[in-house]
Write a protein that holds these residues in place. Structure first.
Motif, mmCIF file in Angstrom:
data_model
loop_
_atom_site.group_PDB
_atom_site.id
_atom_site.type_symbol
_atom_site.label_atom_id
_atom_site.label_comp_id
_atom_site.label_asym_id
_atom_site.label_seq_id
_atom_site.Cartn_x
_atom_site.Cartn_y
_atom_site.Cartn_z
ATOM 1 N N SER A 1 -6.114 77.067 5.963
ATOM 2 C CA SER A 1 -7.332 76.031 7.167
ATOM 3 C C SER A 1 -8.742 77.064 6.483
ATOM 4 O O SER A 1 -8.567 78.242 5.764
ATOM 5 N N ARG A 2 -10.107 76.215 7.497
ATOM 6 C CA ARG A 2 -10.512 77.503 7.126
ATOM 7 C C ARG A 2 -11.401 76.767 7.990
ATOM 8 O O ARG A 2 -11.203 76.356 8.942
ATOM 9 N N GLY A 3 -12.733 77.694 8.502
ATOM 10 C CA GLY A 3 -13.622 78.182 9.313
ATOM 11 C C GLY A 3 -14.984 77.350 9.213
ATOM 12 O O GLY A 3 -15.772 77.694 9.741
ATOM 13 N N THR A 4 -14.183 76.097 9.332
ATOM 14 C CA THR A 4 -15.124 74.672 9.527
ATOM 15 C C THR A 4 -14.922 73.576 10.377
ATOM 16 O O THR A 4 -13.621 73.880 10.917
ATOM 17 N N LYS B 1 -11.846 79.874 12.884
ATOM 18 C CA LYS B 1 -10.865 80.037 11.659
ATOM 19 C C LYS B 1 -9.964 80.559 12.879
ATOM 20 O O LYS B 1 -8.637 80.189 12.211
ATOM 21 N N CYS C 1 -12.005 71.507 9.558
ATOM 22 C CA CYS C 1 -11.376 71.627 9.742
ATOM 23 C C CYS C 1 -9.993 72.069 11.174
ATOM 24 O O CYS C 1 -9.047 71.525 10.964
ATOM 25 N N PRO D 1 -18.533 81.417 12.092
ATOM 26 C CA PRO D 1 -17.229 81.068 11.025
ATOM 27 C C PRO D 1 -15.112 81.826 11.749
ATOM 28 O O PRO D 1 -14.402 80.905 11.528
#
Length: 154
Positions: free
Chosen positions: A83-86, A34, A89, A30
């Motif tokens: 922002s997300r750690g996906t 990010k 995203c 993750p």
């Protein structure tokens, strides 16, 4: 346009790689997602600022300006979301960078022609039609053969 020149190729390669992910890549952590999202977010903001500089030079009623403003509004909305750690995203940020570069490219070519035209200072004589000279000059710049000199926008 005296805008910033970006080292575009690494970002285009990153965008292509990210958009090629068919399913979540389990090899990345993750924190890696990010970090990629952070880099793409920063670059999207820089390209959006460059697009804004081009837009500022366009006439208020221009269709090209209106379309660029829609793209910028969409970019602003997407960039306002943390922002997300996906994968989703990161791919969204990659699509945003791609869309901003596409808009910038469409704005850049006519702006470069206008700048070159301003530098040449074609002397206008009353009752003389300079349309043909202007067209040949713009065509000599390369890639501008489709420029509409009748007042329409491309």
């Amino acid at each position: 346009m005296a805008g910033l020149r970006f080292d575009r190729e690494p970002y285009e390669a990153l965008v292509a790689a990210v958009l090629a992910w068919a399913e979540p890549d389990t090899a990345l952590q993750p924190c890696d997602y990010k970090q990629i999202a952070l880099r793409l977010t920063g670059h999207a903001r820089a390209v959006a600022a460059d697009v804004r500089r081009y837009v500022a030079q366009l006439p208020k009623g221009s269709g090209r300006r209106a379309l660029a403003e829609v793209v910028l509004a969409e970019a602003e909305g997407r960039l306002s979301v943390p922002s997300r750690g996906t994968v989703r995203c990161v791919q969204g940020r990659a699509r945003l960078v791609r869309a901003l570069y596409e808009r910038r490219d469409r704005l850049e070519e006519p702006a470069a022609a206008l700048t070159a035209l301003r530098r040449t200072r074609i002397r206008c004589v009353p009752e003389e039609d300079h349309t043909e000279r202007l067209y040949l000059f713009l065509k000599s710049l390369g890639g501008l053969a489709a420029l509409d000199l009748t007042g329409g926008s491309t």
